[in-house]
Scaffold this motif. Structure first.
Motif, mmCIF file in Angstrom:
data_model
loop_
_atom_site.group_PDB
_atom_site.id
_atom_site.type_symbol
_atom_site.label_atom_id
_atom_site.label_comp_id
_atom_site.label_asym_id
_atom_site.label_seq_id
_atom_site.Cartn_x
_atom_site.Cartn_y
_atom_site.Cartn_z
ATOM 1 N N GLY A 341 0.847 -1.182 0.000
ATOM 2 C CA GLY A 341 0.000 0.000 0.000
ATOM 3 C C GLY A 341 0.883 1.233 0.000
ATOM 4 N N LEU A 342 0.715 2.113 -0.981
ATOM 5 C CA LEU A 342 1.522 3.330 -1.074
ATOM 6 C C LEU A 342 0.662 4.514 -0.645
ATOM 7 N N ILE A 343 1.089 5.192 0.416
ATOM 8 C CA ILE A 343 0.330 6.320 0.935
ATOM 9 C C ILE A 343 1.211 7.566 0.986
ATOM 10 N N GLY A 344 0.563 8.714 1.087
ATOM 11 C CA GLY A 344 1.280 9.982 1.153
ATOM 12 C C GLY A 344 0.296 11.111 0.905
ATOM 13 N N HIS A 345 0.647 12.305 1.358
ATOM 14 C CA HIS A 345 -0.224 13.455 1.153
ATOM 15 C C HIS A 345 -0.313 13.780 -0.334
ATOM 16 N N ILE A 501 1.397 -6.655 -6.155
ATOM 17 C CA ILE A 501 0.458 -5.551 -6.372
ATOM 18 C C ILE A 501 0.894 -4.346 -5.550
ATOM 19 N N VAL A 502 0.787 -3.159 -6.153
ATOM 20 C CA VAL A 502 0.972 -1.892 -5.436
ATOM 21 C C VAL A 502 -0.340 -1.124 -5.522
ATOM 22 N N VAL A 515 -3.572 -4.669 2.448
ATOM 23 C CA VAL A 515 -2.179 -4.927 2.069
ATOM 24 C C VAL A 515 -1.409 -5.589 3.209
ATOM 25 N N ASN A 516 -0.168 -6.011 2.915
ATOM 26 C CA ASN A 516 0.696 -6.536 3.978
ATOM 27 C C ASN A 516 1.935 -5.679 4.219
ATOM 28 N N THR A 517 2.184 -4.724 3.321
ATOM 29 C CA THR A 517 3.331 -3.826 3.464
ATOM 30 C C THR A 517 2.871 -2.409 3.114
ATOM 31 N N VAL A 518 3.401 -1.434 3.860
ATOM 32 C CA VAL A 518 3.023 -0.043 3.604
ATOM 33 C C VAL A 518 4.273 0.776 3.316
ATOM 34 N N ALA A 519 4.220 1.552 2.222
ATOM 35 C CA ALA A 519 5.289 2.495 1.877
ATOM 36 C C ALA A 519 4.712 3.904 1.989
ATOM 37 N N VAL A 520 5.480 4.816 2.583
ATOM 38 C CA VAL A 520 4.997 6.177 2.829
ATOM 39 C C VAL A 520 5.888 7.176 2.101
ATOM 40 N N MET A 521 5.238 8.006 1.257
ATOM 41 C CA MET A 521 5.941 9.075 0.563
ATOM 42 C C MET A 521 5.676 10.400 1.263
ATOM 43 N N ASN A 522 6.706 11.256 1.313
ATOM 44 C CA ASN A 522 6.549 12.592 1.882
ATOM 45 C C ASN A 522 7.491 13.546 1.154
ATOM 46 N N ARG A 523 6.912 14.544 0.509
ATOM 47 C CA ARG A 523 7.686 15.573 -0.197
ATOM 48 C C ARG A 523 8.722 14.969 -1.151
ATOM 49 N N GLY A 524 8.300 13.950 -1.889
ATOM 50 C CA GLY A 524 9.161 13.358 -2.907
ATOM 51 C C GLY A 524 10.099 12.288 -2.426
ATOM 52 N N SER A 525 10.105 11.990 -1.133
ATOM 53 C CA SER A 525 11.016 10.975 -0.582
ATOM 54 C C SER A 525 10.228 9.810 0.006
ATOM 55 N N LEU A 526 10.811 8.629 -0.072
ATOM 56 C CA LEU A 526 10.241 7.460 0.590
ATOM 57 C C LEU A 526 10.755 7.461 2.027
ATOM 58 N N VAL A 527 9.848 7.676 2.990
ATOM 59 C CA VAL A 527 10.277 7.913 4.366
ATOM 60 C C VAL A 527 9.954 6.751 5.313
ATOM 61 N N MET A 528 9.066 5.862 4.906
ATOM 62 C CA MET A 528 8.761 4.686 5.730
ATOM 63 C C MET A 528 8.469 3.508 4.819
ATOM 64 N N LEU A 529 8.858 2.326 5.279
ATOM 65 C CA LEU A 529 8.534 1.086 4.575
ATOM 66 C C LEU A 529 8.529 -0.029 5.598
ATOM 67 N N GLY A 530 7.379 -0.695 5.752
ATOM 68 C CA GLY A 530 7.299 -1.765 6.737
ATOM 69 C C GLY A 530 5.927 -2.402 6.736
ATOM 70 N N SER A 531 5.699 -3.263 7.705
ATOM 71 C CA SER A 531 4.399 -3.910 7.822
ATOM 72 C C SER A 531 3.341 -2.880 8.190
#
Length: 590
Positions: A341-345, A501-502, A515-531
Motif C-alpha cells: 500500500g503506497l500512501i502519502g499526502h 500488487i501496489v 495490504v501486507n506492506t506499507v510504503a509512505v511518501m513525503n515531499r518526494g522521498s520514501l520515508v517509511m517502509l514496513g508492515s
C-alpha cells in the motif's frame, strides 16, 4: 429554502430511459447542514444538480428561495444564491493565479472592481488561503485547490453551497481542511450546506442525514438516529463510521454498551466506563493477565526481488522557472508476492513514482534493476517494464476505447501475441476474475454502468497477466459496497493471478485491511517502509506528514492510554471487537 415536490428525472441513452429520481420530496431549511448519502446510482448527484438548474425537473417541481428552477429567466438569480463545488478541483479552476480564479465568477456577474477586491480577499481569508493569493493553483495541494474552489463560490456570497463529493480525491488532512471550512461557513455565516458524500465520518458532522435509494428518500434524521441502523445501511450499499461499527460488533459478541456512538472520543469514553464497571465487579480477575505486544514482523522466507529502484529522481518542467521536484533519491524494492500500500499526502510523489515504475516517466539518474538484471539506459528498461507491469489509473473507465468489452479486454493480450483459443480463454478468464458476466462482453463498454466500466477497464490490464499490477486510487468515487467489492477482488487477484500488487490510496482503513506492506511518501522521498503494524504504530509522524492512522487504531490507542491492556497491532473493526470482548468477558450486559 429548498423544496422538491414529486420530483422525477430520467436520462435517455442507448439502453432506453433510466429513471434516476422518482417522486422525490425533500425540504431543507435555511441554515441547515445536510449530508446526502446513497450508493452509486441512487440519485444523489442528479438531485444536487437540480438545485441550481444544471438539470431541471422532468416531472414535479423544485423551488429554491421560492424560485422555480425550471424557468430559464430564473437561472441567473438562482446561481447567484446557490454555489456548486464538484469532486475534482482541477476541473473548476480556470485561472493561473489564485486570486484571479476566485474573482472569475464575480467578473461574470459584473461586480464593480472595488467590491470585487473586497469579496476576493474576504473569501480567501475565510478559507485560510489569503497568503496564497498570488500563487499558481497548479502548485497547490489538492486540499488547498478545493479551498480555492470554495472561495470562488463564497465570493459570490451565496446563501447555499452544494458540494458533490468534494473530498473524494484528497488525502486525510485535505479532507479535514475542507470539512472544517464548510462547517465553519455553516456555523459562522449561516450558509446552508448540502454535502453529497460516501464518507460516513464526514456525514456525522452534519446536523441531518438524508439517505437515498432508487431516487427516493429512505431515511431522514440526525446522524445519531441514522447510523445505529447498521444492517439497513449495509443493505443499501453503505457503511457506518468505524466507531459505530465497533459498538455494533461488540453488541453481537454479547457486550451490549447500548449507546449511539459516532465519534472516536465518545467510543473510547463509553468502552472505558464499561471496562471500569466490569473490573470493579471483579469480573476481570480471572482475565487480568499481563498482555505483551506481539512481534510486528513474523519470521518469513525472503522472496526474490522483482523490481529494484535506487536513488531515483524526477523533476517536472526541468530547467524552467516552474520546475518542481517530484522524486528525491527514492530507493524501493518490490519482492515477488508483495502487496504494497503506497500512501502519502497529495503531491507527495506517489503517482510520479508509479509512472516511473510503469515505464511512463524517465527518471533522472538512479538505477533500475528487474529480476536481478540492470539496464544501461531507461529506454531499454522501459520496454522490459511495460512487458511486465500493468497500470490502472485513478478512473480506470477512462482507459476504455474499443467497440466491445471483449475487444477492449483483448487489446493488451493481442499485442502480446496471443490469438485464437488462447486469446479467448485469457479474455474470459480475466472477465471472470473481475466478476464481469459473459453476457456483457459483446456490449459497448460505454453502455455499461459505472461499476461495470471500472471492472472492464481493470480486466483489460489484468488480462495481460502482469507480474506487477499498480493501481492508483482505484476506489475513487465508489460507494462503500463498490469499494469493498473491488478490494476483495484485488485480494483474489493477488492470490494467483497478479502476484505482486501496489495499491495507491488515501484511505488508511482500506490500506489496513488489504495490504501486507506499507510504503509512505513525503515531499518526494520514501520515508517509511514496513508492515501495516510498523507503519501505523507511528501515528504522530504520519499526522505530521498530512496522513493519519485508521480510525479504529486511534480508538485502540485511546483505550490503551485509558488503561485497557490491549495490543497496539489492531487495525480492523473485527479484530478490535474480538480483543475488547475477550478482555471484558463478552457477557450479556445492559
Amino acid at each position: 429554502m429548498i423544496k422538491t415536490e414529486n420530483l422525477s428525472f430520467a436520462y435517455s441513452g442507448d439502453e432506453g430511459v433510466i429513471k434516476v429520481l422518482n417522486q422525490l420530496n425533500i425540504e431543507i431549511q435555511t441554515g441547515e447542514f445536510v449530508a446526502v448519502l446513497g450508493h452509486n446510482g441512487s440519485g444523489k448527484s442528479t438531485f444536487a444538480k437540480q438545485l441550481n438548474a444544471i438539470l431541471t425537473p422532468g416531472e414535479g417541481k423544485v423551488t429554491v428561495f421560492g424560485i422555480d428552477t425550471s424557468l430559464e429567466e430564473n437561472v441567473y438569480e438562482l446561481r447567484k444564491n446557490v454555489g456548486m463545488v464538484f469532486q475534482n478541483p482541477d476541473n473548476q479552476i480556470v485561472a493561473t493565479i489564485v486570486e484571479e480564479d476566485v474573482a472569475f465568477g464575480l467578473e461574470n456577474l459584473g461586480v464593480p472592481r472595488e467590491e470585487m477586491r473586497r469579496r476576493v480577499d474576504e473569501a480567501l481569508k475565510t478559507v485560510r488561503m489569503y497568503d496564497y493569493r498570488h500563487h499558481a493553483p497548479h502548485l497547490l495541494s489538492g486540499g488547498q485547490k478545493q479551498r480555492v474552489a470554495i472561495a470562488g463560490i463564497l465570493a459570490m456570497e451565496p446563501k447555499c453551497i452544494v458540494l458533490d463529493e468534494p473530498t473524494a480525491m484528497l488525502d486525510p488532512i485535505g479532507r479535514d481542511e475542507v470539512l472544517e471550512t464548510i462547517s465553519r461557513l455553516n456555523k459562522e455565516k449561516g450558509i446552508t450546506i448540502v454535502l453529497i458524500t460516501h464518507y460516513m465520518d464526514e456525514a456525522v458532522k452534519a446536523g441531518r442525514c438524508i439517505v437515498m435509494d432508487k431516487g427516493q428518500v429512505v431515511m431522514d434524521g440526525e446522524p445519531t438516529e441514522i447510523f445505529p441502523r447498521v444492517e439497513e445501511l449495509r443493505a443499501l450499499g453503505l457503511d457506518v463510521p468505524q466507531a459505530t461499527e465497533l459498538i455494533y460488533e461488540l453488541k453481537k459478541r454479547g457486550v451490549n454498551i447500548g449507546a449511539n456512538i459516532l465519534q472516536s472520543d465518545d467510543c473510547i469514553k463509553v468502552i472505558k466506563k464499561f471496562y471500569d464497571i466490569i473490573k470493579s465487579q471483579s469480573f476481570m480477575a480471572r482475565k487480568n493477565k499481563k498482555v505483551t505486544r506481539a512481534s510486528i514482523l513474523p519470521e518469513q522466507t525472503i522472496k526474490p526481488t522483482l523490481f529494484k529502484l535506487k536513488n531515483i529522481n524526477y523533476t517536472y518542467n526541468k530547467d524552467e522557472p516552474s520546475a518542481r521536484v517530484a522524486l528525491k533519491d527514492v530507493s524501493l524494492q518490490l519482492r515477488d508476492g508483495d502487496f504494497v500500500g503506497l500512501i502519502g499526502h497529495t503531491g507527495s510523489g506517489k503517482s510520479t513514482l508509479m509512472q516511473v515504475l510503469a515505464g511512463l516517466l524517465p527518471p533522472i539518474g538512479g538505477e533500475l534493476v528487474i529480476d536481478g538484471q540492470g539496464f544501461p539506459d531507461y529506454k531499454s528498461a522501459a520496454r522490459e517494464i511495460r512487458r511486465r507491469v500493468g497500470l490502472v489509473f485513478q478512473y480506470p473507465e477512462h482507459q476504455l476505447f474499443e467497440e466491445t468489452v471483449y475487444k477492449d479486454i483483448a487489446f493488451g493480450p493481442t499485442n502480446q501475441g496471443l490469438s485464437g483459443n488462447e486469446l479467448d480463454e485469457r479474455v474470459r478468464e480475466a472477465a471472470k476474475r473481475v466478476n464481469l458476466p459473459d453476457e456483457l462482453l459483446e456490449k459497448s463498454p460505454f453502455d455499461l454502468s459505472g461499476g461495470q466500466k471500472r471492472r472492464a477497464a481493470i480486466a483489460g490490464v489484468v488480462a495481460m497477466k502482469p507480474e506487477l499490477l499498480i493501481l492508483d486510487e482505484p476506489t475513487a468515487g465508489l460507494d462503500p459496497e463498490g469499494r469493498d467489492e473491488l478490494l476483495a477482488m484485488l485480494k483474489d487477484l493477488h492470490g494467483d493471478w497478479c502476484k505482486t500488487i501496489v495499491l495507491v490510496s488515501h484511505s488508511m482503513e482500506d490500506i489496513a485491511k488489504t495490504v501486507n506492506t506499507v510504503a509512505v511518501m513525503n515531499r518526494g522521498s520514501l520515508v517509511m517502509l514496513g508492515s501495516v503494524a510498523e507503519v501505523f504504530s507511528r501515528g504522530e509522524e504520519l499526522r505530521e506528514m498530512g496522513l493519519n492512522t485508521p480510525q479504529i487504531s486511534r480508538i485502540i490507542d485511546g483505550l490503551i492510554a485509558a488503561g485497557l491492556p490491549l495490543r497496539r497491532d489492531i487495525f480492523t473493526v473485527e479484530a478490535a471487537a474480538e480483543a475488547i470482548a475477550g478482555l471484558i468477558g463478552g457477557r450479556k450486559n445492559a
